[in-house]
Design a protein around this motif. Structure first.
Motif, PDB file in Angstrom:
ATOM      1  N   ARG A 272      -3.632   5.134 -13.195  1.00 45.95           N
ATOM      2  CA  ARG A 272      -3.780   4.584 -11.903  1.00 45.95           C
ATOM      3  C   ARG A 272      -4.719   3.130 -12.318  1.00 45.95           C
ATOM      4  O   ARG A 272      -4.287   2.311 -11.652  1.00 45.95           O
ATOM      5  CB  ARG A 272      -4.490   5.386 -10.992  1.00 45.95           C
ATOM      6  CG  ARG A 272      -4.056   6.413 -10.544  1.00 45.95           C
ATOM      7  CD  ARG A 272      -2.818   5.837  -9.708  1.00 45.95           C
ATOM      8  NE  ARG A 272      -3.212   4.640  -8.751  1.00 45.95           N
ATOM      9  CZ  ARG A 272      -2.329   3.947  -8.157  1.00 45.95           C
ATOM     10  NH1 ARG A 272      -0.881   3.896  -8.282  1.00 45.95           N
ATOM     11  NH2 ARG A 272      -2.795   2.977  -7.635  1.00 45.95           N
ATOM     12  N   THR A 273      -5.517   3.153 -13.148  1.00 40.74           N
ATOM     13  CA  THR A 273      -6.179   1.768 -13.523  1.00 40.74           C
ATOM     14  C   THR A 273      -5.191   0.867 -14.075  1.00 40.74           C
ATOM     15  O   THR A 273      -5.184  -0.510 -13.772  1.00 40.74           O
ATOM     16  CB  THR A 273      -7.358   2.072 -14.359  1.00 40.74           C
ATOM     17  OG1 THR A 273      -8.322   2.885 -13.896  1.00 40.74           O
ATOM     18  CG2 THR A 273      -7.877   0.764 -14.669  1.00 40.74           C
TER      19      THR A 273
ATOM     20  N   GLN B 195       1.198  -1.082  -0.019  1.00 38.15           N
ATOM     21  CA  GLN B 195      -0.006   0.016   0.087  1.00 38.15           C
ATOM     22  C   GLN B 195       0.850   1.290  -0.058  1.00 38.15           C
ATOM     23  O   GLN B 195       0.537   2.257  -0.669  1.00 38.15           O
ATOM     24  CB  GLN B 195      -0.876   0.131   1.386  1.00 38.15           C
ATOM     25  CG  GLN B 195      -2.109  -1.138   1.205  1.00 38.15           C
ATOM     26  CD  GLN B 195      -2.703  -1.162   2.587  1.00 38.15           C
ATOM     27  OE1 GLN B 195      -2.402  -0.756   3.626  1.00 38.15           O
ATOM     28  NE2 GLN B 195      -4.140  -1.938   2.216  1.00 38.15           N
TER      29      GLN B 195
ATOM     30  N   ASN C 245       2.045   1.805  -3.536  1.00 36.09           N
ATOM     31  CA  ASN C 245       0.867   2.025  -4.444  1.00 36.09           C
ATOM     32  C   ASN C 245       0.708   3.663  -4.074  1.00 36.09           C
ATOM     33  O   ASN C 245       0.336   4.313  -5.144  1.00 36.09           O
ATOM     34  CB  ASN C 245      -0.387   1.305  -4.117  1.00 36.09           C
ATOM     35  CG  ASN C 245      -1.498   1.477  -5.225  1.00 36.09           C
ATOM     36  OD1 ASN C 245      -1.218   1.571  -6.304  1.00 36.09           O
ATOM     37  ND2 ASN C 245      -2.305   1.702  -4.707  1.00 36.09           N
TER      38      ASN C 245
ATOM     39  N   GLN D  89     -15.748  -3.544 -11.439  1.00 33.95           N
ATOM     40  CA  GLN D  89     -15.166  -2.905 -12.511  1.00 33.95           C
ATOM     41  C   GLN D  89     -16.291  -2.839 -13.794  1.00 33.95           C
ATOM     42  O   GLN D  89     -16.467  -4.115 -14.172  1.00 33.95           O
ATOM     43  CB  GLN D  89     -13.892  -3.019 -12.809  1.00 33.95           C
ATOM     44  CG  GLN D  89     -13.189  -2.195 -13.845  1.00 33.95           C
ATOM     45  CD  GLN D  89     -11.900  -2.818 -14.343  1.00 33.95           C
ATOM     46  OE1 GLN D  89     -11.416  -3.937 -13.720  1.00 33.95           O
ATOM     47  NE2 GLN D  89     -11.247  -2.132 -15.092  1.00 33.95           N
TER      48      GLN D  89
ATOM     49  N   ILE E 115     -10.035  -5.579 -12.075  1.00 39.31           N
ATOM     50  CA  ILE E 115      -9.194  -5.073 -11.086  1.00 39.31           C
ATOM     51  C   ILE E 115      -9.949  -5.275  -9.732  1.00 39.31           C
ATOM     52  O   ILE E 115      -9.372  -5.611  -8.738  1.00 39.31           O
ATOM     53  CB  ILE E 115      -8.307  -3.631 -11.104  1.00 39.31           C
ATOM     54  CG1 ILE E 115      -9.454  -2.734 -11.219  1.00 39.31           C
ATOM     55  CG2 ILE E 115      -7.338  -3.846 -12.311  1.00 39.31           C
ATOM     56  CD1 ILE E 115      -8.889  -1.422 -11.489  1.00 39.31           C
TER      57      ILE E 115
ATOM     58  N   GLY F 201      -1.580   6.585  -5.830  1.00 39.36           N
ATOM     59  CA  GLY F 201      -2.888   6.023  -5.276  1.00 39.36           C
ATOM     60  C   GLY F 201      -3.299   6.629  -4.207  1.00 39.36           C
ATOM     61  O   GLY F 201      -2.674   7.484  -3.419  1.00 39.36           O
TER      62      GLY F 201
ATOM     63  N   ARG G 283      -1.392  -6.019  -7.543  1.00 41.71           N
ATOM     64  CA  ARG G 283      -2.711  -6.571  -7.253  1.00 41.71           C
ATOM     65  C   ARG G 283      -2.527  -6.886  -5.627  1.00 41.71           C
ATOM     66  O   ARG G 283      -1.608  -7.652  -5.167  1.00 41.71           O
ATOM     67  CB  ARG G 283      -2.680  -8.296  -7.630  1.00 41.71           C
ATOM     68  CG  ARG G 283      -2.751  -8.074  -9.281  1.00 41.71           C
ATOM     69  CD  ARG G 283      -4.084  -8.152  -9.736  1.00 41.71           C
ATOM     70  NE  ARG G 283      -4.283  -8.265 -11.186  1.00 41.71           N
ATOM     71  CZ  ARG G 283      -5.426  -8.208 -11.896  1.00 41.71           C
ATOM     72  NH1 ARG G 283      -6.609  -8.015 -11.174  1.00 41.71           N
ATOM     73  NH2 ARG G 283      -5.358  -8.816 -13.295  1.00 41.71           N
ATOM     74  N   THR G 284      -3.394  -6.144  -5.010  1.00 42.17           N
ATOM     75  CA  THR G 284      -3.873  -6.466  -3.575  1.00 42.17           C
ATOM     76  C   THR G 284      -5.073  -7.294  -3.217  1.00 42.17           C
ATOM     77  O   THR G 284      -5.446  -7.550  -2.055  1.00 42.17           O
ATOM     78  CB  THR G 284      -4.105  -5.089  -2.848  1.00 42.17           C
ATOM     79  OG1 THR G 284      -5.043  -4.412  -3.298  1.00 42.17           O
ATOM     80  CG2 THR G 284      -2.624  -4.138  -2.916  1.00 42.17           C
TER      81      THR G 284
ATOM     82  N   SER H 117      -3.228  -0.839 -11.256  1.00 35.20           N
ATOM     83  CA  SER H 117      -3.785  -1.745 -10.584  1.00 35.20           C
ATOM     84  C   SER H 117      -3.921  -2.936 -11.301  1.00 35.20           C
ATOM     85  O   SER H 117      -4.201  -4.003 -10.352  1.00 35.20           O
ATOM     86  CB  SER H 117      -5.352  -1.246 -10.689  1.00 35.20           C
ATOM     87  OG  SER H 117      -5.533  -0.153  -9.532  1.00 35.20           O
ATOM     88  N   TYR H 118      -3.594  -3.352 -12.698  1.00 32.18           N
ATOM     89  CA  TYR H 118      -3.326  -4.386 -13.219  1.00 32.18           C
ATOM     90  C   TYR H 118      -1.952  -5.025 -12.682  1.00 32.18           C
ATOM     91  O   TYR H 118      -1.553  -6.106 -13.244  1.00 32.18           O
ATOM     92  CB  TYR H 118      -3.519  -4.517 -14.594  1.00 32.18           C
ATOM     93  CG  TYR H 118      -4.945  -4.567 -15.033  1.00 32.18           C
ATOM     94  CD1 TYR H 118      -5.568  -5.765 -15.371  1.00 32.18           C
ATOM     95  CD2 TYR H 118      -5.797  -3.207 -15.344  1.00 32.18           C
ATOM     96  CE1 TYR H 118      -7.167  -5.837 -15.637  1.00 32.18           C
ATOM     97  CE2 TYR H 118      -6.988  -3.468 -15.796  1.00 32.18           C
ATOM     98  CZ  TYR H 118      -7.684  -4.660 -15.879  1.00 32.18           C
ATOM     99  OH  TYR H 118      -9.132  -4.434 -16.326  1.00 32.18           O
TER     100      TYR H 118
END
Length: 577
Positions: free
Chosen positions: A147-148, A48, A51, A169, A165, A56, A155-156, A151-152
């Motif tokens: 940002r999207t 985090q 990110n 979505q 993601i 993020g 991965r959280t 997110s790929y």
């Protein structure tokens, strides 16, 4: 590639990353008891923080650290140089950048005199440097978002559908971003999704129109056509009345004269009504005298006898004298009624003649007035015409809107057909590359489960439609390994085309519920893939999830960047919060 994550608090030990395989491992410390756990050791918190430094939003678990003044610094390769981006957990609207002087010219439009950059500009720079995305994010316009895309890469969550993601979505978003990562024409997906949205809107309006759920201005065309025809006829009638209207100036005071004549007629008719009632009454009284009004001789005798008891004889006349007087009185009454009846009939005849003359006079005056009218009447008619004309314009506008709506719906249908054809041609042109992607994904799934995995692409109303299928039961472990294989495939295929940053981060949740044999195979697959592609893989794991055979491998040992013990106070951050 990511190089290092550090903090302004010494309790956090910096983590240095290397090319290839990297793992942050939660292990059991010496003297650990059953009360200790390798969970909640800060592994997810570390991801985090990375990110957050990459633009993020601040994760909720990190928020308390902001009050204490924490910030994180991420060092990474960007634009061919090593850069460092520092961001405060509290506030965090700008990031402090440290970069080599040869990037000063390129970064000058984005940084201020303190070498800080806004989050939005930082996202743009990351999109440009990591994904070759040379356009700002089109907020609200269904565009590609840096940002999207990240997110790929980070991965959280272990979503069931690797194409997304998060489960919520939208389809257009997942299709656009996967198409971009595969270096396909993502704009076709964007344009088709916009047209599909427009089409749905027009369809909803059409349905609501048929059900009369919309304002009167939006109604079916046949209904508007009928109303327009009626309004046009009304307008034409009013225009004819205005064009044929003659204004009467009334120099002879005709209107007042007509009013006076009308008033006289009213009075005469009232008088005639009274006279007719008196004539009827008198005639009835003469023709049918009421016997109760004419006392008989015996009645008079009885009356006279009663009077003798009350009065002296000298005070009373004789009965004969009284009877003669009574007969004379009745005769005079009949003569009076006859005379009065004759007078009333004569008066009625004269009044009828007068009424007849007044009616003729009034009709003559009205005939003159009917040939025209006063200015006030003309103004009233013209006002009605203006209102009728406005009503015609209103209906014509509504009719035009309905027709434009129908035309727009047809245009959307045509554009969708054209874009679908263009998308199909683009898919055909890229079929060999997509077959290579599908083949890579299939080989990875075969290596983990000895079953085929299919990654297909086709075209529908939203553009590219990607599908992942594996010929085995959809258990939790299989689903998570689909995600890992898909992400590795995107990295391997997209890195060479500059549509992928070349690093991939998986939280330990990606390995939850996976059989140890598949975990061993998956980690070995990761090692070979990043070594062959020159990429970087970062993951967090619990030591008890890693098979012993893998833990003894040199590449795993060398790739372990940080070991956090279950007995270690504060975990990775070195502090409790």
């Amino acid at each position: 590639m990511l190089r290092k994550i550090s903090s302004n608090f010494s309790s956090f030990q910096p983590v240095i990353f290397q090319p290839g395989f990297n793992v942050i491992l939660a292990d059991m410390g010496p003297g650990a008891s059953d009360k200790h756990s390798r969970n909640a050791r800060g592994k997810t918190t570390l991801i985090q923080a990375i990110n957050y430094c990459l633009g993020g939003t601040l994760a909720k678990p990190l928020a308390p650290l902001g009050v204490e003044g924490w910030s994180f610094t991420l060092e990474l390769d960007l634009f061919g140089s090593l850069m460092a981006a520092s961001r405060n957990l509290k506030g965090g609207s700008r990031l402090k950048l440290v970069f080599p002087s040869d990037l000063s010219g390129a970064l000058e439009p984005f940084i201020d005199e303190n070498s800080t950059v806004s989050v939005e500009d930082w996202k743009f720079l990351l999109g440009l440097g990591l994904f070759s995305l040379d356009q700002p994010s089109e907020s609200g316009e269904r565009g590609i978002s840096p940002r999207t895309l990240l997110s790929y890469v980070i991965r959280t969550e272990a979503v069931k559908d690797p194409l997304k993601i998060i489960p919520q979505q939208p389809a257009w978003s997942s299709r656009e971003h996967v198409a971009y990562l595969l270096n396909l024409n993502w704009e076709l997906v964007r344009d088709l999704s916009r047209l599909e949205e427009d089409s749905d809107t027009y369809k909803a309006i059409a349905r609501a129109t048929k059900k009369n759920l919309l304002p009167r201005a939006l109604r079916p065309e046949p209904e508007l056509m009928l109303e327009l025809a009626e309004a046009q006829r009304e307008l034409q009638d009013l225009q004819n009345r205005v064009s044929g209207f003659r204004v009467v100036d009334d120099p002879e005071d005709l209107v007042n004269r007509a009013d006076r004549v009308t008033e006289e007629l009213k009075e005469l008719r009232n008088e005639a009504l009274v006279d007719r009632r008196m004539i009827d009454l008198y005639a009835e009284s003469i023709e049918n005298p009421d016997e109760d009004d004419q006392p008989s001789g015996s009645d008079l005798a009885d009356l006279y006898g009663e009077m003798q008891r009350a009065f002296t004889p000298d005070a009373l006349q004789s009965f004969d004298t009284v009877q003669v007087f009574h007969h004379k009185l009745m005769s005079n009454r009949r003569r009076f009624l006859s005379a009065e009846l004759e007078r009333l009939r004569s008066q009625q005849s004269e009044r009828d003649e007068e009424i007849k003359n007044l009616i003729a006079s009034r009709n003559s005056i009205l005939a003159v007035l009917d040939a025209g009218g006063a200015l006030e009447e003309l103004a009233a008619i013209q006002n009605e015409r203006v209102q009728a004309s406005a009503r015609v314009v209103e209906i014509e506008t509504a009719l035009s809107n309905v027709r434009e709506l129908a035309q727009a719906q047809e245009d959307v249908r045509l554009q969708k057909a054209q874009l679908r054809q263009e998308t199909a041609r683009d898919l055909s042109a890229n079929r060999r590359k997509l077959d290579s992607v599908a083949s890579r994904f299939d080989r990875m799934m075969q290596e983990l489960y000895s079953v085929g995995g299919v990654l297909t692409a086709e075209v529908d109303d939203l553009g590219y439609k990607f599908t992942i299928k594996v010929s085995t039961s959809a258990s939790g472990g299989v689903t998570r390994m689909q995600l890992l294989c898909f992400d590795l495939t995107l990295m391997a295929e997209g890195f060479d085309e500059n549509h992928h940053p070349g690093f991939l981060i998986h939280d330990s949740v990606v390995f939850d519920g996976v059989d140890p044999r598949q975990i061993a195979a998956a980690l070995a697959l990761v090692k070979r893939t990043v070594s062959a592609s020159g990429g970087q893989y970062i993951c967090t794991m619990n030591s008890n999830d890693v098979p012993q055979a893998i833990r003894k491998e040199d590449w795993f040992t060398q790739g372990t960047r940080r070991v956090v013990l279950d007995t270690e106070k504060g975990g990775i951050l070195g502090t409790s919060f």
